[in-house]
Design a protein around this motif. Structure first.
Motif, PDB file in Angstrom:
ATOM      1  N   HIS A  14       0.859   6.790  -6.366  1.00  0.00           N
ATOM      2  CA  HIS A  14       0.287   7.684  -7.329  1.00  0.00           C
ATOM      3  C   HIS A  14       1.390   8.418  -7.927  1.00  0.00           C
ATOM      4  O   HIS A  14       1.026   8.990  -9.181  1.00  0.00           O
ATOM      5  CB  HIS A  14      -0.341   8.921  -6.409  1.00  0.00           C
ATOM      6  N   ALA A  15       2.676   8.002  -8.164  1.00  0.00           N
ATOM      7  CA  ALA A  15       3.835   8.446  -8.727  1.00  0.00           C
ATOM      8  C   ALA A  15       5.026   7.324  -8.648  1.00  0.00           C
ATOM      9  O   ALA A  15       4.859   6.766  -7.446  1.00  0.00           O
ATOM     10  CB  ALA A  15       4.270   9.877  -8.737  1.00  0.00           C
ATOM     11  N   PRO A  16       5.712   7.198  -9.659  1.00  0.00           N
ATOM     12  CA  PRO A  16       6.828   6.266  -9.491  1.00  0.00           C
ATOM     13  C   PRO A  16       7.599   6.607  -8.151  1.00  0.00           C
ATOM     14  O   PRO A  16       8.361   7.678  -8.047  1.00  0.00           O
ATOM     15  CB  PRO A  16       7.720   6.385 -10.790  1.00  0.00           C
ATOM     16  N   GLY A  17       7.573   5.482  -7.170  1.00  0.00           N
ATOM     17  CA  GLY A  17       8.252   5.531  -5.988  1.00  0.00           C
ATOM     18  C   GLY A  17       7.712   6.529  -4.984  1.00  0.00           C
ATOM     19  O   GLY A  17       8.342   6.654  -3.745  1.00  0.00           O
ATOM     20  N   HIS A  54      -5.333   6.163   1.060  1.00  0.00           N
ATOM     21  CA  HIS A  54      -6.710   6.828   0.965  1.00  0.00           C
ATOM     22  C   HIS A  54      -7.161   7.409   2.310  1.00  0.00           C
ATOM     23  O   HIS A  54      -6.595   6.834   3.320  1.00  0.00           O
ATOM     24  CB  HIS A  54      -7.824   5.684   0.532  1.00  0.00           C
ATOM     25  N   ASP A  55      -7.640   8.564   2.261  1.00  0.00           N
ATOM     26  CA  ASP A  55      -8.093   9.181   3.616  1.00  0.00           C
ATOM     27  C   ASP A  55      -8.738   8.219   4.860  1.00  0.00           C
ATOM     28  O   ASP A  55      -8.393   8.344   5.835  1.00  0.00           O
ATOM     29  CB  ASP A  55      -9.145  10.307   3.374  1.00  0.00           C
ATOM     30  N   LEU A  56      -9.605   7.377   4.278  1.00  0.00           N
ATOM     31  CA  LEU A  56     -10.280   6.451   5.148  1.00  0.00           C
ATOM     32  C   LEU A  56      -9.567   5.379   5.635  1.00  0.00           C
ATOM     33  O   LEU A  56      -9.511   5.155   6.808  1.00  0.00           O
ATOM     34  CB  LEU A  56     -11.587   6.069   4.429  1.00  0.00           C
ATOM     35  N   ILE A  57      -8.740   4.682   5.002  1.00  0.00           N
ATOM     36  CA  ILE A  57      -7.546   3.772   5.280  1.00  0.00           C
ATOM     37  C   ILE A  57      -6.590   4.478   6.076  1.00  0.00           C
ATOM     38  O   ILE A  57      -6.255   3.613   6.973  1.00  0.00           O
ATOM     39  CB  ILE A  57      -7.124   2.954   3.883  1.00  0.00           C
ATOM     40  N   ARG A  58      -6.246   5.466   5.884  1.00  0.00           N
ATOM     41  CA  ARG A  58      -5.317   6.125   6.806  1.00  0.00           C
ATOM     42  C   ARG A  58      -5.874   6.478   8.055  1.00  0.00           C
ATOM     43  O   ARG A  58      -5.326   6.339   9.188  1.00  0.00           O
ATOM     44  CB  ARG A  58      -4.928   7.640   6.028  1.00  0.00           C
ATOM     45  N   LEU A  94       4.577   9.449   1.104  1.00  0.00           N
ATOM     46  CA  LEU A  94       5.947   9.194   1.456  1.00  0.00           C
ATOM     47  C   LEU A  94       6.640   8.274   0.368  1.00  0.00           C
ATOM     48  O   LEU A  94       6.111   7.520  -0.643  1.00  0.00           O
ATOM     49  CB  LEU A  94       6.103   8.420   2.748  1.00  0.00           C
ATOM     50  N   ASP A  95       8.026   8.055   0.557  1.00  0.00           N
ATOM     51  CA  ASP A  95       8.954   7.348  -0.322  1.00  0.00           C
ATOM     52  C   ASP A  95       9.433   6.016   0.346  1.00  0.00           C
ATOM     53  O   ASP A  95       9.287   5.806   1.799  1.00  0.00           O
ATOM     54  CB  ASP A  95       9.846   7.858  -1.295  1.00  0.00           C
ATOM     55  N   SER A  96      10.315   5.304  -0.116  1.00  0.00           N
ATOM     56  CA  SER A  96      10.959   4.426   0.354  1.00  0.00           C
ATOM     57  C   SER A  96      11.904   4.596   1.613  1.00  0.00           C
ATOM     58  O   SER A  96      11.861   4.178   2.617  1.00  0.00           O
ATOM     59  CB  SER A  96      11.673   3.303  -0.527  1.00  0.00           C
ATOM     60  N   TYR A  97      12.532   6.107   1.385  1.00  0.00           N
ATOM     61  CA  TYR A  97      13.486   6.442   2.590  1.00  0.00           C
ATOM     62  C   TYR A  97      12.758   6.610   3.682  1.00  0.00           C
ATOM     63  O   TYR A  97      13.220   6.486   4.788  1.00  0.00           O
ATOM     64  CB  TYR A  97      14.243   7.606   1.813  1.00  0.00           C
ATOM     65  N   ALA A  98      11.694   7.206   3.716  1.00  0.00           N
ATOM     66  CA  ALA A  98      10.884   7.629   4.586  1.00  0.00           C
ATOM     67  C   ALA A  98      10.120   6.531   5.405  1.00  0.00           C
ATOM     68  O   ALA A  98      10.250   6.257   6.414  1.00  0.00           O
ATOM     69  CB  ALA A  98       9.852   8.739   4.385  1.00  0.00           C
ATOM     70  N   VAL A 152       0.483  -2.245  -1.948  1.00  0.00           N
ATOM     71  CA  VAL A 152      -0.074  -1.593  -3.295  1.00  0.00           C
ATOM     72  C   VAL A 152      -0.797  -2.520  -3.877  1.00  0.00           C
ATOM     73  O   VAL A 152      -1.806  -2.783  -4.230  1.00  0.00           O
ATOM     74  CB  VAL A 152       0.981  -1.040  -4.366  1.00  0.00           C
ATOM     75  N   ASP A 153      -0.127  -3.900  -4.029  1.00  0.00           N
ATOM     76  CA  ASP A 153      -0.785  -5.237  -4.565  1.00  0.00           C
ATOM     77  C   ASP A 153      -1.834  -5.569  -3.559  1.00  0.00           C
ATOM     78  O   ASP A 153      -2.901  -6.175  -4.279  1.00  0.00           O
ATOM     79  CB  ASP A 153       0.231  -6.204  -4.409  1.00  0.00           C
ATOM     80  N   HIS A 154      -2.070  -5.129  -2.516  1.00  0.00           N
ATOM     81  CA  HIS A 154      -3.104  -5.564  -1.399  1.00  0.00           C
ATOM     82  C   HIS A 154      -4.263  -4.466  -1.593  1.00  0.00           C
ATOM     83  O   HIS A 154      -5.237  -4.512  -1.071  1.00  0.00           O
ATOM     84  CB  HIS A 154      -2.697  -5.646  -0.095  1.00  0.00           C
TER      85      HIS A 154
END
Length: 884
Positions: A395-398, A403-407, A363-367, A387-389
């Motif tokens: 994986h790409a700008p914005g 990760h599958d397990l964290i999801r 997703l991006d910030s709009y979603a 991301v910092d945590h």
């Protein structure tokens, strides 16, 4: 070596305190600048006493200052060796350490710098998600390189993420480290700053390794950093410690598949993981290539002898229990993830849980803004914090993904939230996707589509032009597909219809068609079930297009006929005209040219009546295609030129490129190869600029055909192979067959009989499988020409006869003439000049009737060679004629 370095550091301190440079001290003491430099850098073993006395005098120190300090240093060293155990604090290295060679090399490079930068502390901060092996890496490297730090290796667990324990305070950590350095409790100052200064003083001039494991924040670490660069500090943390400006950041990624299988095999034990078994690959995937998950899974296998790899894979396949299943009693992946989650603030926790609800992969910030009901800027800040945590990957700008397990863990946490809140969040996300996809599709679609029902999202990206719109659709295509499938399985019919309609344009140009077929079928069924006739007809048109492009001509005609009937019954004339155009596109290739022509005439009348110029241009272009296909390239050129004129007038560059491509085909039949090539080059430039894969493939196929006719079979093969890759990627089987036909013809010119026959055989198989009879004759003619060129005249005669019969049945006169030319060549090679003459005259009549001037001239020339002046028919028969 360590003692020499410490002595040198002391002398350097005295020189700097006196405000002298090395050159100035050399001048005052009588020593060379190099000697002073070597002394300060620890490169002098045992300096001469007179040299030390000279330096002391120059610096205003007692004569015995240097020797006294060195003696005291040696005594301190001896005393510290009495408690050497306290300075060898590293935990045991992790067994079965696997991979990470690049990261180990980076740490070694950092260590080599220690001591060379006396003015700065060498810090390497290792970060990564929970369970990725940060501590294992740091401890493994530290144990391997312990001898490089003869003054000791200190280790402290800062407990930033430790189950059941709070993080250590900086004072507690300092107290721990000072005790390790040999101080008693009463010797440690109560004042925080004094304790930190004492810690730095104790480490000054030493070569010590300090491992600060499991850090929570920068504030926890700063008091624990030594003051000079002779020491190396390794820090591990789940957070990116951006506040440590001087730290060399080392972010750990997941293991590779081979490394994952190696770790799985090593921990599971001998004979538990066979070399050729495919299941370890599946288990590594289910563990997300995460070291801790792999270790736990392998430990389960090791300690449950009755289990097989299939049992373990089955346990991990359950999406709802996968994280909970990864527990071996001592280690629990769910608990590890919970520690990271518990460190978040409430807004971050809400976002993390809702990320577990998204149907797509990223997703991006709009979603995210739609999920949280905040503005995109606020959402972007929260995403970056995750991301910092190391709970989220950028994986790409914005663009972000879990990760599958964290999801899976986030989904489990979200399931405890009240259902209405979860449902509203997902509804906002689906509404955002549907409305934005509609906006984007409107920029690139040839026909307008109705807007989704319901309120528009509060925030959406600006999509002012077709290029931006296409880029957004491509970036979000997988998410839109997953969202549509999610809506369909939960009977959210409005979202199902809107999302599928928003996807239609990008799936048509980019594929893959297999996904598109399933989505449009689901949308058609949903609309019919919920009594939405207009949406039902639109979905049937999209379904019909996908069926045609994937080779199911009969299925396409069924869907499109139903769509036409619905639009006609509801009085939607524009929808009816669109269905008629698509019916012609499916019916013509299936062999019903009269029906296709009638459908196009009706569509053209509707478009002109309603004033729809885009529709009129499309219908004219299709009429031109049909006239070319039925052997009237001159009439085709007229219709296509008119379509091109309208597209240019309305600014439809996509339509202009399509018309240029079809115009090139008509010009090719009329012998204007240079004009055809120029048109295709212009069309290809547009398709490439917009990454219109289907259009690019079609233009390349036709360019390859023109290159072959211009005598460049190598260039033709290059173009056609590119086209073939596009068609196979998007699943357009009829385009694949046409490209294979041209590729076979080009390879035949290169005398590659086997390659030509293989390509043409594949093309014929596709045409016969899909019922695409219209172009089967063309492939048959090329196949026969290749067979004849390599001497099998009887087989070639049979193939040409089949092509002639098929073209007569379909009234496909241009390919009929080619078949007649081929028959003439075979008969002439067999010495039957009369039969050759008869077939050539029939072909000439067709070419002249169709206005195919170039082909007519070629046949006239061939006829002239049959009875040249002074030669008998018998003599001529020795000169074989080859078909074009």
């Amino acid at each position: 070596m360590s003692e020499a370095w410490a002595v040198g550091a002391w002398w350097k301190q005295q020189r700097l305190a006196a405000g002298l440079t090395q050159e100035q001290l050399a001048g005052k003491s009588g020593l060379s600048t190099r000697a002073i430099s070597n002394l300060e850098r620890g490169r002098t073993g045992r300096p001469y006493p007179q040299s030390l006395q000279a330096l002391a005098a120059a610096l205003g120190l007692p004569e015995d200052a240097g020797t006294t300090w060195a003696t005291r240093l040696r005594a301190d060293r001896a005393l510290s060796r009495l408690s050497s155990d306290a300075l060898r604090q590293l935990p045991a290295a992790v067994r079965h350490f696997t991979g990470r060679q690049a990261e180990l090399d980076a740490l070694t490079t950092c260590a080599r710098s220690a001591g060379a930068h006396a003015g700065s502390v060498l810090i390497s901060a290792i970060d990564g998600m929970a369970g990725i092996g940060k501590t294992a890496l740091a401890v493994h490297w530290a144990n391997t390189h312990a001898e490089d730090f003869p003054d000791g290796q200190l280790y402290v667990d800062l407990r930033g993420y430790t189950l059941g324990q709070r993080p250590r305070t900086p004072d507690e950590a300092l107290n721990w480290l000072l005790r390790a350095l040999g101080l008693h409790a009463e010797q440690i100052p109560a004042d925080h700053e004094q304790a930190a200064a004492l810690y730095r003083q104790r480490l000054a001039g030493t070569r010590t390794l300090i491992v600060l494991d499991n850090a929570a924040t920068e504030a926890q670490i700063r008091p624990l950093l030594p003051g000079t660069g002779s020491c190396l500090v390794l820090i591990t943390s789940r957070r990116r410690l951006k506040g440590l400006d001087d730290a060399r950041i080392l972010s750990l990624d997941l293991l590779s598949l081979p490394e994952s299988i190696e770790l799985l095999r090593a921990v599971a034990g001998p004979d538990r993981v066979a070399d050729e078994d495919p299941l370890p690959t599946r288990i590594a995937e289910l563990c997300g290539y995460l070291p801790l998950a792999l270790r736990i899974a392998a430990a389960l296998l090791r300690h449950r002898p009755a289990w097989t790899l299939a049992d373990l894979a089955g346990l991990l396949t359950d999406q709802h229990r996968r994280v909970q299943a990864l527990s071996d009693g001592e280690r629990d992946l769910s608990a590890v993830f919970d520690l990271s989650y518990s460190s978040l603030s409430e807004p971050h926790r809400v976002l993390f849980r809702r990320l577990g609800l998204i149907p797509g992969s990223d997703l991006d910030s709009y979603a995210a803004a739609a999920l949280l009901e905040v503005d995109p800027a606020a959402a972007a800040g929260l995403l970056e914090d995750l991301v910092d945590h190391n709970l989220l990957l950028c994986h790409a700008p914005g663009r972000y993904r879990l990760h599958d397990l964290i999801r899976a863990h986030a989904r489990t946490l979200a399931s405890a939230d009240p259902a209405p809140g979860r449902e509203c969040a997902v509804d906002r996300l689906l509404r955002y996707y549907a409305h934005t996809a509609h906006t984007a599709s409107t920029r690139v679609a040839r026909c307008a589509r109705p807007a989704p029902v319901g309120p528009t999202p509060a925030h959406a990206p600006a999509l002012p032009d077709p290029e931006t719109a296409r880029a957004w659709l491509r970036a979000e295509r997988d998410n839109l597909q997953h969202a549509a499938a999610y809506a369909h399985t939960r009977d959210l019919h409005e979202h199902t219809l809107a999302l599928t309609a928003g996807l239609a344009e990008i799936l048509r140009t980019d594929g893959p068609y297999t996904h598109a077929l399933a989505l449009h079928q689901a949308a058609a069924e949903t609309a019919e079930h919920h009594g939405r006739p207009a949406a039902h007809a639109d979905a049937l048109i999209d379904l019909g297009i996908m069926r045609r492009m994937s080779g199911d001509l009969a299925g396409a005609q069924v869907a499109l006929a139903r769509a036409r009937a619905i639009h006609h019954a509801t009085g939607d004339r524009s929808g009816e005209a669109e269905a008629l155009v698509e019916l012609a596109r499916a019916g013509g290739p299936a062999g019903d040219m009269p029906g296709a022509g009638e459908a196009l005439s009706q569509a053209l009348e509707i478009y002109r009546t309603t004033g729809d110029r885009h529709g009129e241009a499309d219908a004219l272009a299709d009429l031109g295609i049909m006239r070319r296909a039925t052997g009237d390239p001159a009439a085709a050129q007229v219709a296509l030129a008119r379509a091109l004129e309208i597209h240019r007038a309305t600014g439809d560059r996509h339509g202009e490129a399509d018309a240029l491509t079809e115009l090139a085909r008509a010009r090719t039949l009329l012998g204007d190869l240079v004009g055809a090539q120029l048109a295709l080059i212009r069309a290809l430039a547009f398709y490439r600029a917009t990454r219109h894969h289907h259009g690019e493939a079609y233009a390349l196929t036709n360019l390859g055909a023109v290159q072959r006719l211009l005598g460049d079979p190598n260039g033709a093969c290059d173009s056609l192979i590119q086209a073939l890759e596009f068609y196979r990627a998007i699943g357009y089987r009829l385009g694949e067959a046409e490209t294979l036909t041209n590729l076979g013809a080009a390879r035949s010119l290169l005398r590659d009989s086997a390659g030509a026959q293989f390509a043409l055989g594949q093309a014929l198989e596709i045409y016969r499988t899909t019922g695409h009879r219209h172009d089967e004759a063309c492939a048959l003619n090329h196949y026969a020409a290749n067979v004849a060129a390599f001497g099998d005249l009887s087989h070639a005669l049979m193939l040409y006869q089949r092509a002639l019969s098929l073209t007569g049945e379909l009234d496909k006169r241009d390919d009929q003439a080619v078949a007649l030319e081929g028959l003439a060549a075979c008969h002439l090679a067999n010495g039957d000049i009369d039969a050759a003459d008869s077939h050539l005259r029939q072909a000439l009549e067709i070419y002249q009737c169709l206005g195919m001037t170039l082909s007519a001239r070629r046949v006239q020339g061939l006829l002239g060679t049959l009875t040249p002046p002074g030669m008998s028919r018998t003599t001529v028969s020795r000169h074989p004629l080859r078909s074009s």
